[in-house]
Every structure is written in structure tokens, then in C-alpha cells.
Design a protein around this motif. Structure first.
Motif, PDB file in Angstrom:
ATOM      1  N   ASP A 107       6.839  -7.594   2.941  1.00 52.53           N
ATOM      2  CA  ASP A 107       6.157  -6.451   2.342  1.00 52.53           C
ATOM      3  C   ASP A 107       5.417  -6.894   1.090  1.00 52.53           C
ATOM      4  N   HIS A 108       4.232  -6.313   0.902  1.00 51.21           N
ATOM      5  CA  HIS A 108       3.495  -6.647  -0.318  1.00 51.21           C
ATOM      6  C   HIS A 108       4.281  -6.140  -1.530  1.00 51.21           C
ATOM      7  N   PRO A 109       4.344  -6.940  -2.629  1.00 50.15           N
ATOM      8  CA  PRO A 109       5.136  -6.526  -3.792  1.00 50.15           C
ATOM      9  C   PRO A 109       4.781  -5.133  -4.305  1.00 50.15           C
ATOM     10  N   ARG A 110       3.519  -4.723  -4.128  1.00 52.29           N
ATOM     11  CA  ARG A 110       3.138  -3.391  -4.633  1.00 52.29           C
ATOM     12  C   ARG A 110       3.560  -2.268  -3.684  1.00 52.29           C
ATOM     13  N   ARG A 111       4.001  -2.623  -2.504  1.00 50.67           N
ATOM     14  CA  ARG A 111       4.392  -1.592  -1.525  1.00 50.67           C
ATOM     15  C   ARG A 111       5.908  -1.484  -1.421  1.00 50.67           C
ATOM     16  N   GLY A 116      -3.902  -8.160   3.755  1.00 53.36           N
ATOM     17  CA  GLY A 116      -2.583  -8.357   3.130  1.00 53.36           C
ATOM     18  C   GLY A 116      -1.902  -9.639   3.587  1.00 53.36           C
ATOM     19  N   PRO A 117      -0.655  -9.855   3.147  1.00 52.88           N
ATOM     20  CA  PRO A 117       0.066 -11.099   3.442  1.00 52.88           C
ATOM     21  C   PRO A 117       0.231 -11.355   4.940  1.00 52.88           C
ATOM     22  N   SER A 118       0.295 -10.273   5.746  1.00 55.95           N
ATOM     23  CA  SER A 118       0.536 -10.484   7.177  1.00 55.95           C
ATOM     24  C   SER A 118      -0.629 -11.224   7.834  1.00 55.95           C
TER      25      SER A 118
END
Lengths: 365, 528
Positions: free
Chosen positions: A360-364, A351-353
Motif C-alpha cells: 500500500d502507498h504510505p499515503r493510503r 503507484g508502487p504496483s
């Protein structure tokens, strides 16, 4: 004329090679064009000799038979500088078989994207083994442990790297993250790239861990890309195949390099492409070895593991990351990854981290 | 004494523009300035995106650490600040990129780039924001310091405009814009006018300093206080300007008189003047006058020379003529001279074309201000200039018998010059005594102009009818009526006297008809 489809959908023929290449290109925007002609000719010739390659669903094979994942490790540019002798994958698979002391009944791509989607086909044809219709990423990630098999608890090692000079490096590590670092250090000595065979496991375990149907999906996408059609129609069709959507169309107004500190484990310098979107927004793409995030007016709109790809509107082709220039008019396409990647564990891995984007990921959200 | 308005509302929050005029923000680079002037309610040192998500509205955000690492993080920080309606964002220079400015512009959020340590900066800003009254007092003091350095009205308005930017500032007298931006006086919905009168020591209203602020703005008191600071410097600059101009005008007047006297005195004539001032005295040179060459003078006077103006009035008129003249012919000299103003062109040869061009550009100015002009002949040297001036003055007197704005050439009027010297008003008095019946008649103007036209045209009725644009029978009828009312014009011994009287009456009435209000428009404005 569009290439003809395989009769049953369960084999790859010489006529499918161009679609295979185009699809591989779609699933990894960083792939260059340097090895295109060589690879296509090689694989077409090979399939012409050996006949169509069976592409099998994992569950259609005996669950106790063993298989392994194959990919090219290293950079595409190195592959152009030091062309393969041709037997690297055969050597790697044979070495792996000896290491685990059992024969392999099938192989599959570690990542059905970039040239790593083509080499397993070459290897399977050379070895006379079927290709499993699954992979470990559904696209390309940078590290060998960023796979669904790893998430499912399968180990990368023992793994084998074979270089163009005929050298073979067998790697065993209880820790898959360290296996990535170790194999990377071996790559430098091997000449920048290596044929890589890993994740030896039973087909039953693999079927549970791998992401299925990705090779046929790649072929579908490749066929679509080769058909002449308008961009809008193409996006609609891609959307039907793998839920691709266009988030923006814009012109590159700025390319910024080294915009963020990079972790040593991520083998590419960070870069940003800034697009002035046709609708008026400012779109920022964060580039590593792939496009890891897209911000629209500062809002994280798509991020790894989403597959963010660029389509050059003027040339009507996928745009490679290393050929971006100011003034390019691009469509930004986002394709969702395998659902498992959006689990907390999946996002922690890819993920982005991972790219130092603590959002936060857009889907989360 | 009432305290300045700025101190009466010490809790009205500072606005972004006010903060930008004070240290430490006065020294920062402004990457983008929001079009709306946000009030700043607080300051927040934001080191993470999580913290940015919680800042209250109207906060000035100083970014640090994770939030200030540039690239996409700046884009995200800007967006979060925009979402939270922050008053502005301060970043370090290493984080700024072209795309950052572009996004700030798109979101219309103020983006500032500071070199100073973010913690220090945030503390300094927090101190300012928490005590708006003292920050404003500091601002007013700083502005007063800057105004003290200015000696010209334009400079003073520039300081005020800079201080009050983006508000438009202007100095106006009535409806005339003296300096600054016209937007300050233009009526615009949603704004209110702030005016500060500038009065002279004698209480006379000289002008007003005006600006437009958004209606209901909290700190209108500060705006008023700042404008009021400009009052005294403007008066001083205005007085100094008047003094300088008056001094120069007086110098020119005296210098030209000396030139005339030198030309008239034979003893002096043998000196340089006689040779066309080959070694000119120092004063013409100091004034920028050229005398060596062929000179042609132009003489300006009021179109009604019969009513000599009061001294003060003539001075004001001189000021006006001077300023107007220099807008049209900035490179030509102009000296007050007796009851008019003299100017001239000098060249190695006679240049009537240059004079014609100048005359054309002057015509409108002259007619607007009730002036006429005469142009003298071309003569060499300083003495030639004095002679040309005499001719020009003579010619201007003839022009006074015509409409305001008339420009006559000495070369063309010949003996008609004599008419300019007729005592029109004395002759009008004579007519009142000799032609009582005629002057009592309602149609006296038509009768006099008809008799004049017939005499001007050697007695030809048909030519006179053509000149007047009436039928020949009308001319005949008017002549018969004039004769009945006592105007005998066909006896040789009185014909000259009658002709002269008719000319004088026609000229006097012509002026009265053409100019119902004898005061020129510009003068009316000054006297308001």
C-alpha cells in the motif's frame, strides 16, 4: 546574483532559462547533464530574439480554442548523440494541426520536468504561441499515458512524433496504453528520441484535466536551487514552495542492479541504492527511470507518485541517478505529487504496483 | 535410574540455537544471528507480505515466492518479521545481498540462507518444532558421537562449547580454570550457574564442568545433559594425559640414572661416553637430550631437604615441577633425579649468560613452590654433565640453608659447599641437650643470630652490629646474656662447635620463620 523574476510572473524571459533548467532537474532526478549547455544557449538566444514568452493560466484563454501537450520522447543520451535540427517541434505541431484540422492557440509541457520542461518553451517561442502554465504529470513519469489528462478522460492521440531526420509519425489509437507501446517502437527507428505533440483538446477540457501552475512552480524551485544557501535552509524553502521534506541523510553503502523483475513496459532496469542513514537506519531506494520507492529499515516510506529526489550534500547540487557512487553523502527529499495521483485510479496508473511493489502507498495506509 | 532432564520437559519449545545445531538448519548459512536466543513456537511458509503480516510471534518464517524475491522485498520481509517478533527468517541464496545482511543486523533478527526447496524445508522444520523432545534427544545423541571422537580435554571442551554456543563452557577445579572460557564462572546478573561434577572412579572430585544460562531458561535440563556427556571423555583424557606424562617422567628418571651409572662405570667409560658420547646411545636422542658439547647442569630440590617426602608426594611434586618448568623453559630437558630434578644447557662453548637468564626466569617459580636450585660448573660431554650435576646438587644443598627461591652457583660457593651437608636437624637435637637454658629463653633467636654474626665476623662487635642493624651495645648485652645462659663462645676449643651449632639453629629456625606452612601453594591446591 540570483536571476531576476519576470515582471508579472506571466512570462518567461531569457534570464529565466537557468532557473527553468535547474527546476526541470529537480523534478526528475534521472536527467543527465549532457545537453545542458546546448539547451540553455539555444533557449536563451531564442528568447532574446523573440522577446519574453507569455505564460498563461488556461482559464485566461478562450475555452474553445485548442491546445496540445509537448514533450521529448526517448532518452537524454540519444538527444546528445543525435542533436535536434531545431524544427522538430514546429513540424510536429503543424502536422498535428493538419491531423485535427484546426489551429492550436497554445501549447504546454506534457511533463514539466527534465528536458521536456524546456522544449515546449522552445517550441512555443518558435511557433509564436503562448505557453500554458500547466502540465500532465507535475514531474516525470515513464509512459505518455501516465498523465492527469488521461485520468480525466482525454485521449493521447492523435499524436505526432518527429525525429531529427525530419521524419514524422502520426499515431492514432483508441487505447492510450497501446499508444505508449506503439510510439516507443517508432522511437527506435526515429533515432532514440522524438519531438512529441499529443493530447490535442480544447483549452477548457485541458484546464479540467491538466495539473495547473506547474511551470511557475518549476521556475520558483529552480530559482531557489540557484541561490547559494545551506542545505537545511534550501529544504525549508522547498518545503514552503512544494511541501518537500527530507526523510533521510545517508551515505551510499551498496548499489545493487537488477534486484527485481521488470515489466517490459517500464523501460529501465531496476536498481537499488542502499544508504546507511546518519540516524542509523538502512535506507533502500528503488531506482527505475526515477526513484520509485524509498524503504527505511524495510518500511515503505515514500513511493511513486511521490517525487523522491537526491541532493548531494558535498557538492550542494541535485544528484543524477546515473552518477551515483558508493560513498556519496545524500539527502533524500520527498515532494508530494498532485493530489489526483493519490486517488485509487491515480495510484493504479503510477503507484508502487506499477513497479511490482505490491504494498500500500504510505499515503493510503 | 532417573531419565535425563531433557526428557522431563518435552514441551518446552526449541530455541533458535538448538534448531541451528540440528539438520536441516545445521547446514544453512547464517547471514546474521540474533543476540537473543528466541524460542521457536512454530514455522510458517510465507509467500506474500499479506501472510507475513499475520504470522504469530516466535515463528520461524520461511520465505517463498513474492516475499523471497530479494532486493527491497527482503528488506520489507525482514521488517514485517521483526514487527511480528518472528524467531528468524529463512531465505534462498539468490535473495541474499550485502544490504539484506546489514538490515538483519540492524533489526537484530536471525537471517538464514538455505539452498533447499522452501516447502520441504518448512515441513522438516515444522516436524522438529512440533516435537521438541525428540529433537533434543537427537541433538544429545549427535553431541555424544562428536565427543567420542575427542581424546584431549581441550577438544572435549571445544565440542561442548560449540554445542552450547553462545553459552560459555569451562572445566574448573575449585577456583582454577583448567580449560574453556572464564566467563562461565564469572558471576553475571540475570544468569544461573549450571555445574556438573566430574568425579574419578574412586569418588574423588576431579573438577566440574560449568556453564552459565539465562536465569529461568526452560531447557536447562538439556544443557545439563550435554555437560554430563562430557564427564567420561574428560576423565579418560585426563587419565591418558597423566599416564603419558608419568611414563615420560619415569623414562627420563631412568635415562638420567643410566647416564650417571655409565659415567661412573670405568668399563663403560671407555665406550662413547669417554669421548663425550660421539656416538651416543639411542635413549638420550629419543628424549631430545643433547649431551655433546659443554654442559652446565642445574639441580632443583625442595628448600627443606631434611624431611624426605613420601613416594606419592614426590610423584605429585614431580608432576607439578614438570608442568611449571615447561611453562618457563619449554626447550630445556628436565629429569627427576634422586631427591630433586636435574636440567642442563648444552652448547659448543660455555654459555653462563644463557644459564643466568634461565635462573632469572625460574626464581619466582622456585620461591612460590618452596624450591631452591644449584648451578654446576661447565664441563664437556656426557661425563662432564654428570660431574656438573654433582656440583649443582652440592650447591643446591647449600641453597637450602637460604630462603626458598635461592639459586646458587658452584663457581661461587667454594668450600661453603660443606655447609650444605651439615645434618641441621641432628645438630638442633644436640643443642636441645647442651643448651637447655638458652633454648628455653624467649629471645633465643636474637641471641643465637647475634652470636653467629659475631663469630661470622671474626669477633668484631661493630661489624656484627652493622650486619644485624642494631647498636653495638645491644650486641654486647646479648653476648653477655648468651654467656649467662650457658653459651660459651670465646674459648678456642669450643668455638668451632658453637659456631656450627649456631649456624644449624639459625638455618633451622630461619626456614621455620620464613615458611609457616611448609606445603607449597600449588600443592595445597592439588590436595584440596
Amino acid at each position: 546574483m540570483p536571476p531576476s523574476r519576470p515582471a508579472s510572473g506571466a512570462q518567461i524571459t531569457a534570464a529565466d532559462v537557468a532557473a527553468l533548467y535547474a527546476g526541470a532537474n529537480f523534478y526528475s532526478p534521472s536527467v543527465g547533464d549532457t545537453t545542458r549547455v546546448t539547451l540553455i544557449d539555444w533557449l536563451t538566444g531564442l528568447l532574446g530574439e523573440t522577446g519574453p514568452l507569455p505564460l498563461l493560466k488556461p482559464e485566461s484563454m478562450p475555452a474553445t480554442s485548442w491546445c496540445a501537450a509537448l514533450c521529448i520522447l526517448g532518452s537524454g543520451a540519444a538527444l546528445a548523440d543525435l542533436p535536434p535540427a531545431g524544427d522538430e517541434f514546429v513540424t510536429a505541431v503543424r502536422t498535428l494541426e493538419r491531423t485535427i484540422d484546426r489551429p492550436l492557440a497554445a501549447v504546454y509541457p506534457l511533463a514539466a520536468a527534465t528536458v521536456s520542461a524546456l522544449f515546449p518553451v522552445i517550441a512555443a517561442a518558435q511557433l509564436g504561441l503562448p505557453l500554458l502554465d500547466c502540465d500532465g504529470m507535475g514531474r516525470a513519469f515513464a509512459q505518455i499515458n501516465q498523465t492527469t489528462m488521461f485520468l480525466a478522460g482525454l485521449s493521447v492521440s492523435p499524436a505526432v512524433l518527429t525525429g531529427a531526420a525530419g521524419e514524422t509519425f502520426t499515431l492514432t489509437s483508441p487505447n492510450s496504453e497501446r499508444a505508449d507501446v506503439l510510439s516507443r517502437s517508432a522511437l527506435d527507428v526515429l533515432g532514440g528520441w522524438a519531438a512529441f505533440a499529443a493530447y490535442p483538446a480544447s483549452i477548457g477540457d485541458t484546464a479540467r484535466g491538466a495539473s495547473r501552475g506547474n511551470v511557475s512552480r518549476l521556475l520558483e524551485v529552480g530559482r531557489l536551487l540557484l541561490e547559494p544557501m545551506s542545505t537545511d535552509l534550501l529544504v525549508n524553502r522547498l518545503s514552503a514552495v512544494n511541501a518537500t521534506r527530507r526523510i533521510a541523510r545517508g551515505r551510499i553503502v551498496d548499489l545493487e542492479h537488477l534486484t527485481r523483475p521488470a515489466d517490459l513496459s517500464v523501460p529501465t532496469h531496476p536498481t537499488s541504492a542502499v544508504l546507511d542513514e546518519v540516524g542509523g537506519a538502512i535506507l533502500r531506494l528503488e531506482l527505475r527511470s526515477e526513484i520509485v520507492a524509498a524503504f527505511v529499515d524495510g518500511v515503505l516510506t515514500a513511493a511513486a507518485p511521490d517525487l523522491i529526489s537526491l541532493f548531494d550534500v558535498r557538492s550542494g547540487r541535485m544528484a543524477a541517478l546515473d552518477s551515483l557512487e558508493n560513498g556519496d553523502l545524500l539527502d533524500v527529499l520527498v515532494t508530494p505529487a498532485d493530489a489526483v495521483w493519490y486517488s485509487p485510479e491515480g495510484l493504479a496508473l503510477v503507484g508502487p504496483s506499477v513497479h511490482h511493489i505490491p504494498l500500500d502507498h504510505p499515503r493510503r495506509r | 535410574m532417573t531419565p535425563p532432564a531433557a526428557f522431563s520437559a518435552p514441551t518446552v519449545p526449541l530455541t533458535m540455537s538448538e534448531l541451528l545445531r540440528l539438520d536441516p538448519l545445521a547446514k544453512v548459512e547464517v547471514a546474521h544471528r540474533s543476540a537473543t536466543d528466541q524460542p521457536v513456537q512454530g514455522v510458517d511458509l510465507a509467500n506474500s507480505f499479506a501472510r507475513l503480516r499475520r504470522v504469530p510471534p516466535h515463528t520461524l518464517v520461511v520465505l517463498s515466492d513474492e516475499a523471497d524475491s530479494g532486493g527491497w522485498s527482503l528488506a520489507t520481509s525482514l521488517h514485517l518479521a521483526w514487527e511480528r517478533a518472528a524467531a528468524g527468517v529463512v531465505i534462498s541464496s539468490r535473495s541474499l545481498s550485502a544490504s539484506g545482511s546489514l538490515l538483519a543486523e540492524r533489526l537484530d533478527i536471525t537471517l538464514l540462507v538455505a539452498e533447499r526447496d522452501p516447502v520441504d524445508l518448512a515441513l522438516a522444520l515444522a516436524a522438529q518444532v512440533s516435537a521438541p523432545g525428540s529433537a533434543r534427544a537427537l541433538r544429545i545423541a549427535r553431541c555424544a558421537e562428536q565427543l567420542a571422537d575427542q581424546t584431549a580435554i581441550r577438544g572435549i571442551i571445544a565440542v561442548l562449547a560449540r554445542e552450547l554456543d553462545p553459552l560459555p563452557v569451562a572445566l574448573v577445579a575449585g577456583s582454577t580454570l583448567l580449560a574453556g572460557r572464564a566467563a562461565a564462572v564469572a558471576d553475571k546478573p540475570g544468569t544461573q550457574l549450571v555445574k556438573v561434577p566430574v568425579t574419578t572412579a574412586t569418588g574423588h572430585l576431579f573438577a566440574e564442568l560449568v556453564t552459565r544460562i539465562p536465569a529461568g531458561a526452560g531447557d536447562s535440563g538439556t544443557v545439563e545433559s550435554l555437560l554430563a556427556l562430557g564427564r567420561t571423555p574428560i576423565l579418560a583424557a585426563w587419565a591418558q594425559g597423566r599416564l603419558q606424562q608419568a611414563g615420560r617422567v619415569e623414562l627420563e628418571r631412568v635415562s638420567f640414572r643410566m647416564l650417571r651409572e655409565a659415567a661412573a662405570a670405568p668399563a663403560v667409560l671407555d665406550l662413547p661416553l669417554a669421548t663425550g658420547l660421539t656416538e651416543p646411545a639411542s635413549w638420550p636422542g629419543e628424549l631430545g637430550w643433547q649431551l655433546d658439547g659443554i654442559n652446565r647442569a642445574i639441580w632443583l630440590t625442595r628448600s627443606t631437604p631434611t624431611a624426605p617426602p613420601a613416594d606419592g608426594e614426590q610423584d605429585e611434586m614431580t608432576q607439578l615441577v614438570h608442568s611449571l618448568w615447561h611453562t618457563v623453559l619449554p626447550n630445556w630437558p628436565l629429569a627427576p633425579d634422586e631427591d630433586g630434578w636435574v636440567s642442563w644447557s648444552t652448547g659448543s662453548t660455555d654459555r653462563p649468560a644463557a644459564m643466568r637468564r634461565a635462573a632469572r626466569s625460574l626464581s619466582d617459580l622456585l620461591s612460590r613452590h618452596g624450591l631452591v636450585a644449584g648451578i654446576g660448573g661447565a664441563h664437556p660431554g656426557a661425563r662432564g654433565l654428570v660431574r656438573s650435576r654433582e656440583e649443582a646438587r652440592l650447591t643446591a644443598r647449600v641453597a637450602t640453608t637460604l630462603a626458598a627461591g635461592s639459586i646458587e652457583w658452584f663457581d661461587q660457593i667454594g668450600v661453603r659447599a660443606a655447609l650444605g651437608w651439615l645434618p641441621i636437624h641432628s645438630l638442633e637435637g644436640v643443642a636441645q641437650l647442651c643448651l637447655t637454658d638458652l633454648l628455653a629463653a624467649k629471645d633465643r633467636r636474637a641471641l643465637i643470630s647475634t652470636v653467629l654474626a659475631v663469630l661470622d665476623n671474626g669477633g668484631s662487635l661493630s661489624v656484627a652490629a652493622g650486619t644485624l642493624g642494631v647498636h653495638r651495645n645491644t650486641v654486647l648485652a646479648r653476648l653477655a646474656r648468651a654467656r649467662e645462659l650457658g653459651l660459651t663462645f670465646d674459648q678456642p676449643q669450643v668455638r668451632l662447635a658453637v659456631h656450627t651449632l649456631c649456624f644449624a639453629l639459625d638455618t633451622a629456625w630461619g626456614h621455620a620463620a620464613m615458611e609457616p606452612d611448609r606445603t607449597p601453594p600449588g600443592r595445597r591446591e592439588l590436595m584440596r
